[in-house]
Design a protein around this motif. Structure first.
Motif, short mmCIF file in Angstrom:
data_model
loop_
_atom_site.label_atom_id
_atom_site.label_comp_id
_atom_site.label_asym_id
_atom_site.label_seq_id
_atom_site.Cartn_x
_atom_site.Cartn_y
_atom_site.Cartn_z
N VAL A 148 -0.43 34.73 27.70
CA VAL A 148 -0.55 33.56 28.57
C VAL A 148 -0.86 33.98 30.00
N VAL A 149 -0.12 34.99 30.49
CA VAL A 149 -0.31 35.44 31.87
C VAL A 149 -1.73 35.97 32.08
N LEU A 150 -2.18 36.85 31.20
CA LEU A 150 -3.52 37.43 31.36
C LEU A 150 -4.61 36.38 31.16
N GLY A 151 -4.37 35.43 30.24
CA GLY A 151 -5.35 34.34 30.06
C GLY A 151 -5.48 33.50 31.31
N LEU A 152 -4.35 33.18 31.94
CA LEU A 152 -4.38 32.40 33.18
C LEU A 152 -5.01 33.19 34.32
N VAL A 153 -4.71 34.49 34.36
CA VAL A 153 -5.34 35.34 35.39
C VAL A 153 -6.85 35.35 35.22
N ALA A 154 -7.30 35.50 33.97
CA ALA A 154 -8.73 35.53 33.71
C ALA A 154 -9.40 34.21 34.11
N ARG A 155 -8.74 33.10 33.80
CA ARG A 155 -9.32 31.80 34.18
C ARG A 155 -9.33 31.61 35.69
N SER A 156 -8.31 32.12 36.36
CA SER A 156 -8.26 31.99 37.82
C SER A 156 -9.36 32.79 38.51
N THR A 157 -9.89 33.79 37.81
CA THR A 157 -10.98 34.59 38.38
C THR A 157 -12.35 34.09 37.93
N GLY A 158 -12.37 32.90 37.32
CA GLY A 158 -13.64 32.27 36.96
C GLY A 158 -14.09 32.48 35.53
N ALA A 159 -13.28 33.10 34.71
CA ALA A 159 -13.68 33.36 33.32
C ALA A 159 -13.63 32.07 32.50
N LEU A 161 -4.07 35.17 22.19
CA LEU A 161 -3.63 34.03 22.99
C LEU A 161 -4.33 34.00 24.33
N GLY A 162 -4.51 35.16 24.96
CA GLY A 162 -5.22 35.20 26.23
C GLY A 162 -6.64 34.68 26.10
N ASN A 163 -7.32 35.09 25.02
CA ASN A 163 -8.70 34.62 24.81
C ASN A 163 -8.74 33.13 24.52
N ALA A 164 -7.73 32.62 23.81
CA ALA A 164 -7.68 31.17 23.54
C ALA A 164 -7.58 30.38 24.83
N ILE A 165 -6.76 30.84 25.76
CA ILE A 165 -6.61 30.14 27.03
C ILE A 165 -7.90 30.20 27.83
N VAL A 166 -8.56 31.35 27.80
CA VAL A 166 -9.83 31.49 28.52
C VAL A 166 -10.91 30.59 27.91
N SER A 167 -10.98 30.58 26.59
CA SER A 167 -12.07 29.87 25.92
C SER A 167 -11.91 28.36 25.95
N TYR A 168 -10.67 27.90 25.79
CA TYR A 168 -10.47 26.46 25.62
C TYR A 168 -9.73 25.83 26.79
N GLY A 169 -8.85 26.60 27.40
CA GLY A 169 -8.07 26.02 28.48
C GLY A 169 -7.20 24.90 27.95
N TRP A 170 -6.55 24.19 28.84
CA TRP A 170 -5.72 23.08 28.43
C TRP A 170 -6.21 21.76 29.01
N GLU A 171 -7.21 21.83 29.90
CA GLU A 171 -7.71 20.59 30.48
C GLU A 171 -8.51 19.76 29.49
N THR A 172 -9.01 20.43 28.41
CA THR A 172 -9.77 19.67 27.42
C THR A 172 -8.90 18.67 26.66
N ILE A 173 -7.59 18.86 26.73
CA ILE A 173 -6.69 17.93 26.05
C ILE A 173 -6.75 16.55 26.69
N GLY A 174 -7.13 16.50 27.96
CA GLY A 174 -7.07 15.25 28.71
C GLY A 174 -7.74 14.07 28.04
N SER A 175 -8.97 14.26 27.54
CA SER A 175 -9.71 13.13 26.97
C SER A 175 -9.11 12.65 25.66
N LEU A 176 -8.40 13.51 24.97
CA LEU A 176 -7.81 13.15 23.69
C LEU A 176 -6.31 13.49 23.68
N GLY A 177 -5.66 13.21 24.81
CA GLY A 177 -4.26 13.58 24.96
C GLY A 177 -3.35 12.91 23.95
#
Length: 447
Positions: free
Chosen positions: A22-33, A216-232
């Protein structure tokens, strides 16, 4: 350092891997991944996770074939082999029926289509669909290895059909029994090869905590959690249904059979967490079989048949909860009313459909089979694709848990469960037998 690491329980190692992922996935997304913009960190996470799943999938064909051939030979000494098979299928159906009922109730109560942020423009027909005759095509082996080629954008790739390997292995195993003593050399080779494959499997499984970081890190990078919004609302409904199945239905069944709920979940945990992060029941199959035998006390002669069968036909997440709620969503979205007959059809598809689509099955295939049976638009599948990877984590974990549960319950009902192993100490690695063997090998010989 290595000795200290070995003293850390396998479950603790996995939890550490989950946190780091989770930590590394969030770090990767914060750097634009992102999926479209990979960075060195996201690429590393992807390679680590996918390599582990590839290793597991590589072991599946020889493991399934060798284990089933050996188990059928062993079943000569088991007088209730046919009853075991019947009980397994019966409990597959019972748990599927209750699971789909939970899914339908959750769908009624949550109203998953209300407030959905998708439009008719998002609707699209799926690339693959399910049909009631798929069982025949999935059952008959395409060749002697159960392997087939598939052409895609990246070229031709080889894959395998576990159900076809299962059929081949059963045929060979029965032939070994019929041939008798003349087949003893072949059977000895099969058992030796199985021991070698299982040793290699154990080495691969030891990498699971590291692989968890990558998956898990790759899942967070690839999908994120914001995609849940439209189908929450839909996402909440799915996970609520899955939690009710795993957290209520399964514990109730365990208690009814006099089994400790805590012992089951601590024993099945390695397979559950790997199923969640890898999103592959087939990739998790070797781990599911290992924990079912070593942690839960199911005899290998039975588990080597039941677990591979469950990996293709026992899917309370993909084939029960998900299609039930998704069908209600699609019907509501397109303004179509479902009657009592429609809900009975959903239940029927859940119980029979996973077997009908065995070998090609999956959540999307099961959903298309459900929608086509109800006469609902198949284009509704496209509405749900945005959150499918996130839902697939929970679905696969539920599938894997159900596969281990039914195998354990049937073993208990038939009086073949090793309850000492089931109630044993969960500290250390879940494959303590090999661990002790390695320790004995490493110990200096007496003077």
């Amino acid at each position: 350092m290595l000795s200290r690491l070995r003293r850390v329980s396998f479950g603790t190692q996995v939890i550490i891997g989950l946190v780091l992922g989770v930590v590394l996935g969030l770090v990767a997304r914060s750097t634009g991944a992102s999926a479209d913009n990979p960075t060195w960190l996201s690429e590393t996470l992807s390679i680590v996770g996918s390599s582990f799943v590839t290793l597991l999938r590589t072991i599946v064909p020889p493991l399934v074939f060798l284990a089933i051939v050996s188990s059928i030979a062993n079943l000569r000494e088991v007088t209730n082999a046919a009853r075991l098979a019947w009980q397994t299928l019966l409990w597959f159906a019972i748990t599927a029926l209750v699971s789909v009922s939970i899914g339908m109730v959750v769908g009624w109560l949550v109203d998953p289509a209300r407030g959905a942020g998708v439009t008719q423009a998002d609707a699209a027909a799926p690339s693959s669909t399910g049909g009631w005759l798929d069982f025949l095509t999935g059952l008959i082996p395409a060749n002697s290895l159960g392997i087939y080629a598939r052409e895609g954008d990246d070229g031709v790739s080889l894959n395998f059909n576990v159900l076809q390997i299962l059929v081949l292995a059963i045929a060979v195993g029965i032939a070994v029994v019929k041939v008798g003593k003349d087949a003893d050399p072949f059977l000895s080779f099969t058992r030796s090869a199985l021991a070698v494959v299982q040793k290699v499997l154990w080495w691969v499984i030891l990498l699971a905590p590291v692989a968890t970081v990558g998956l898990l890190g790759n899942a967070i990078v690839s999908y994120g959690w914001e995609t849940i919004g439209s189908l929450g609302r839909f996402t909440v409904a799915i996970y609520l249904g899955l939690l009710l199945v795993v957290g209520v239905l399964y514990p109730v069944l365990l208690r009814l059979h006099g089994l400790s709920v805590k012992q089951f979940f601590t024993g099945a945990w390695p397979a559950m967490q790997l199923g969640f992060v890898s999103r592959s029941s087939i990739g998790t199959l070797p781990v599911t079989q290992a924990v079912t035998e070593r942690n839960l006390g199911v005899p290998r002669a039975y588990s080597s048949f039941a677990v591979p069968l469950g990996a293709t036909t026992k899917m309370d997440g993909c084939a029960a909860v998900y299609p039930a709620i998704a069908a209600i969503f699609v019907a509501e979205f397109f303004g179509m009313q479902l009657g009592v007959t429609d809900y009975l059809l959903i239940a029927m598809v859940s119980v029979l459909g996973s077997a009908a689509t065995a070998g090609v099955t999956g959540a999307t295939v099961m959903l298309t089979l459900t929608l086509s049976t109800l006469g609902l638009p198949l284009e509704g599948v496209g509405l749900l694709l945005a959150v499918d990877p996130i839902l697939d984590m929970g679905r696969t974990a539920t599938n894997v848990t159900g596969q281990a549960l039914v195998t354990t319950i049937v073993a208990k009902r038939e009086g073949i469960l090793d309850e000492e192993a089931y109630n044993g100490d969960r500290r250390g690695l879940p494959w303590s037998q090999e661990e002790r063997e390695d320790e004995r090998e490493a110990a200096p010989s007496p003077a």
